[in-house]
Design an enzyme around this catalytic site. Sequence first.
Site, PDB file in Angstrom:
ATOM      1  N   GLY A 101       0.836  -1.202   0.149  1.00 26.40           N
ATOM      2  CA  GLY A 101       0.062  -0.004   0.025  1.00 26.40           C
ATOM      3  C   GLY A 101       0.915   1.288   0.080  1.00 26.40           C
ATOM      4  O   GLY A 101       0.214   2.393   0.320  1.00 26.40           O
ATOM      5  N   PRO A 126       6.269  16.036   1.467  1.00 27.30           N
ATOM      6  CA  PRO A 126       5.331  14.883   1.732  1.00 27.30           C
ATOM      7  C   PRO A 126       6.106  13.675   2.735  1.00 27.30           C
ATOM      8  O   PRO A 126       5.246  13.226   3.538  1.00 27.30           O
ATOM      9  CB  PRO A 126       5.239  14.219   0.149  1.00 27.30           C
ATOM     10  CG  PRO A 126       5.499  15.087  -0.648  1.00 27.30           C
ATOM     11  CD  PRO A 126       6.346  16.342   0.243  1.00 27.30           C
ATOM     12  N   ASN A 137       4.701   0.664   5.831  1.00 25.09           N
ATOM     13  CA  ASN A 137       4.763  -0.715   6.515  1.00 25.09           C
ATOM     14  C   ASN A 137       4.005  -0.592   7.713  1.00 25.09           C
ATOM     15  O   ASN A 137       3.615  -1.477   8.091  1.00 25.09           O
ATOM     16  CB  ASN A 137       5.898  -1.187   6.597  1.00 25.09           C
ATOM     17  CG  ASN A 137       6.600  -1.427   4.973  1.00 25.09           C
ATOM     18  OD1 ASN A 137       6.126  -1.392   4.219  1.00 25.09           O
ATOM     19  ND2 ASN A 137       7.953  -2.058   5.269  1.00 25.09           N
ATOM     20  N   THR A 183     -38.444 -29.693  10.227  1.00 18.76           N
ATOM     21  CA  THR A 183     -37.024 -30.158  10.140  1.00 18.76           C
ATOM     22  C   THR A 183     -36.772 -30.739   9.012  1.00 18.76           C
ATOM     23  O   THR A 183     -37.601 -31.658   8.507  1.00 18.76           O
ATOM     24  CB  THR A 183     -36.658 -31.045  11.556  1.00 18.76           C
ATOM     25  OG1 THR A 183     -37.511 -32.012  11.587  1.00 18.76           O
ATOM     26  CG2 THR A 183     -36.689 -30.250  12.752  1.00 18.76           C
ATOM     27  N   HIS A 184     -35.666 -30.832   8.278  1.00 14.41           N
ATOM     28  CA  HIS A 184     -35.477 -31.156   7.111  1.00 14.41           C
ATOM     29  C   HIS A 184     -36.441 -30.898   5.989  1.00 14.41           C
ATOM     30  O   HIS A 184     -36.707 -31.659   5.040  1.00 14.41           O
ATOM     31  CB  HIS A 184     -35.314 -32.874   7.061  1.00 14.41           C
ATOM     32  CG  HIS A 184     -34.573 -33.414   8.144  1.00 14.41           C
ATOM     33  ND1 HIS A 184     -33.354 -33.937   7.752  1.00 14.41           N
ATOM     34  CD2 HIS A 184     -34.864 -33.806   9.565  1.00 14.41           C
ATOM     35  CE1 HIS A 184     -32.615 -34.583   8.814  1.00 14.41           C
ATOM     36  NE2 HIS A 184     -33.640 -34.429   9.870  1.00 14.41           N
ATOM     37  N   SER A 314     -42.559  -9.316 -11.775  1.00 19.65           N
ATOM     38  CA  SER A 314     -42.318 -10.048 -13.041  1.00 19.65           C
ATOM     39  C   SER A 314     -42.535  -8.924 -14.255  1.00 19.65           C
ATOM     40  O   SER A 314     -43.279  -8.282 -14.067  1.00 19.65           O
ATOM     41  CB  SER A 314     -42.974 -11.179 -13.185  1.00 19.65           C
ATOM     42  OG  SER A 314     -42.986 -11.732 -14.502  1.00 19.65           O
ATOM     43  N   SER A 315     -41.617  -9.087 -15.155  1.00 14.04           N
ATOM     44  CA  SER A 315     -42.036  -8.240 -16.397  1.00 14.04           C
ATOM     45  C   SER A 315     -43.003  -9.015 -17.495  1.00 14.04           C
ATOM     46  O   SER A 315     -43.652  -8.180 -18.503  1.00 14.04           O
ATOM     47  CB  SER A 315     -40.654  -8.025 -17.312  1.00 14.04           C
ATOM     48  OG  SER A 315     -40.017  -9.235 -17.751  1.00 14.04           O
ATOM     49  N   LYS A 320     -47.523 -10.598 -10.068  1.00 17.07           N
ATOM     50  CA  LYS A 320     -46.434 -11.396  -9.172  1.00 17.07           C
ATOM     51  C   LYS A 320     -45.583 -10.363  -8.264  1.00 17.07           C
ATOM     52  O   LYS A 320     -45.246  -9.402  -8.777  1.00 17.07           O
ATOM     53  CB  LYS A 320     -45.418 -12.180 -10.177  1.00 17.07           C
ATOM     54  CG  LYS A 320     -44.696 -13.332  -9.604  1.00 17.07           C
ATOM     55  CD  LYS A 320     -44.107 -14.023 -10.615  1.00 17.07           C
ATOM     56  CE  LYS A 320     -43.303 -15.239  -9.854  1.00 17.07           C
ATOM     57  NZ  LYS A 320     -42.294 -14.903  -9.305  1.00 17.07           N
ATOM     58  N   VAL A 321     -45.261 -10.785  -7.210  1.00 19.16           N
ATOM     59  CA  VAL A 321     -44.617 -10.091  -5.946  1.00 19.16           C
ATOM     60  C   VAL A 321     -43.779 -10.876  -5.530  1.00 19.16           C
ATOM     61  O   VAL A 321     -43.800 -12.053  -4.969  1.00 19.16           O
ATOM     62  CB  VAL A 321     -45.576  -9.088  -5.108  1.00 19.16           C
ATOM     63  CG1 VAL A 321     -44.446  -8.516  -4.058  1.00 19.16           C
ATOM     64  CG2 VAL A 321     -46.491  -8.694  -5.698  1.00 19.16           C
ATOM     65  N   GLU A 327     -33.974 -11.723  -0.881  1.00 18.11           N
ATOM     66  CA  GLU A 327     -33.109 -12.032  -2.069  1.00 18.11           C
ATOM     67  C   GLU A 327     -31.884 -11.325  -1.948  1.00 18.11           C
ATOM     68  O   GLU A 327     -30.587 -11.807  -2.394  1.00 18.11           O
ATOM     69  CB  GLU A 327     -33.720 -12.095  -3.544  1.00 18.11           C
ATOM     70  CG  GLU A 327     -34.998 -13.131  -3.766  1.00 18.11           C
ATOM     71  CD  GLU A 327     -35.615 -12.904  -4.803  1.00 18.11           C
ATOM     72  OE1 GLU A 327     -36.454 -13.958  -5.207  1.00 18.11           O
ATOM     73  OE2 GLU A 327     -35.483 -11.980  -5.591  1.00 18.11           O
TER      74      GLU A 327
END
Length: 462
Positions: A101, A126, A137, A183-184, A314-315, A320-321, A327
């Site tokens: 760096g 500088p 470092n 479960t499962h 949806s297009s 649809k929602v 997500e």
Amino acid sequence: MSDESYRSERDSMGELQVPAKALWGAQTQRAVNNFPISGLPMPPQFIAALGLTKWAAAGANSELGLLQSDKAAAIQKASLQVAAGNYDEHFPIDVFQTGSGTSSNMNANEVIARLATDALGKEVHPNDHVNMCQSSNDVIPTCVHLSAALAVHDNLVPALQHLSEVLQDKAEETAEIVKTGRTHLMDAMPVTIGQELLGWRSQIEHAIERLTDTMKRLTALAQGGTAVGTGINAHPRFGDKVAVLLSEQTKVSFSQSDSLFESLSSQDAAVETSGQLRVLAISMMKIANDLRWMNSGPLAGIGEIALPALQPGSSIMPGKVNPVIPEAVAMVCAQVIGNDATVAVAGQSGNFQLNVMLPVVAYNILQSIEILTSSAICLADNTIRGFTVNQANLDAALDRNPILVTALNPVIGYEKGAAVAKKAYAEGRPVKDVAKEMTDLSDDELQRLLDPAALTKGGIQN
């Protein structure tokens, strides 16, 4: 930097052209020329940490009598402007640069020196002034820790606390709403929605605890180690003074590392922090996916809850929602897990006295913190706070759940219970009705033993 006029700048390697409006100098320009790789500059939080570190260094050098007070004041003023983000456009160097760096450290030195020189009316160098008692470092490892610690303390932990509070509120609201446990992904004994949410809240609370514990190591700074950890060219009290000044400025308690050799040669605390972020990401992905399953349908899925409708899903399919926030959160979590893999590899790249993947460590940790912070707030405010319960679906599933027969095991035994469950499932009938036919239990006993709400409290039903 779109102006095409240039000026000449010189460093130890010679002369080169720098954009006329740029505040940086020759060494920064060499890095810009050398690393046209990703177009990703170092994150703003890291640039802010550079500004804070240079501010503290100038203050420490002034207190130690090493730097003239007027130059120190000019450097500190310019450094705080950098820390405030006022000059981010003057930090153009790619993340994928020299592994120490050094280019970013010199970028800060050159920009701050230029600002201080212009303000003071005499030269501020500088290296000799802005970088006094420092090396790339120790500056860059310090900034990795400093930027991550501030991002965790100021942003991520408050966001997680907010998520935890929203989960607690929603758990109290849904404390008596009983549903089929799973479960499962298969039907199991009943739980309340409140119990599920309290499980999620515990995950978030434990994440806060882990991050808080990690802060003890993340707030230990490398400053004062200079080139290889010995502190060559730095006042013996310089590192401690820098840590004190940073603590006062940020309201987060920092200290000089008790092993400057470790702090330069390894990034173990950063790797640990990234690991805790990975655990948090895994927790949040579990929560996001549970919400997606619970919301699935609304007719052909589980349909236990309805998440807030935020946008058309949806297009091509009108009406649809989709569960867009869970997500998005799941994608964030996938990114964080990938970032952690990068940090793990980078953490192994400490050869002898220096780690040589410091910029990529900083970039990935800071991105993980930033996106987890935003995700926690979105999940709390745009998903959990506003979801509604589909009581009819919950009740219908409970009535048909043959696993309720588990509560009869202490009375009728496992084998008889299995027979009741199989018949109830095969005939699509409530387990209570089938148990009435196959056992000697009365209606009152069956009602008491198979009460879903009572079953969420555990123990043997009496």
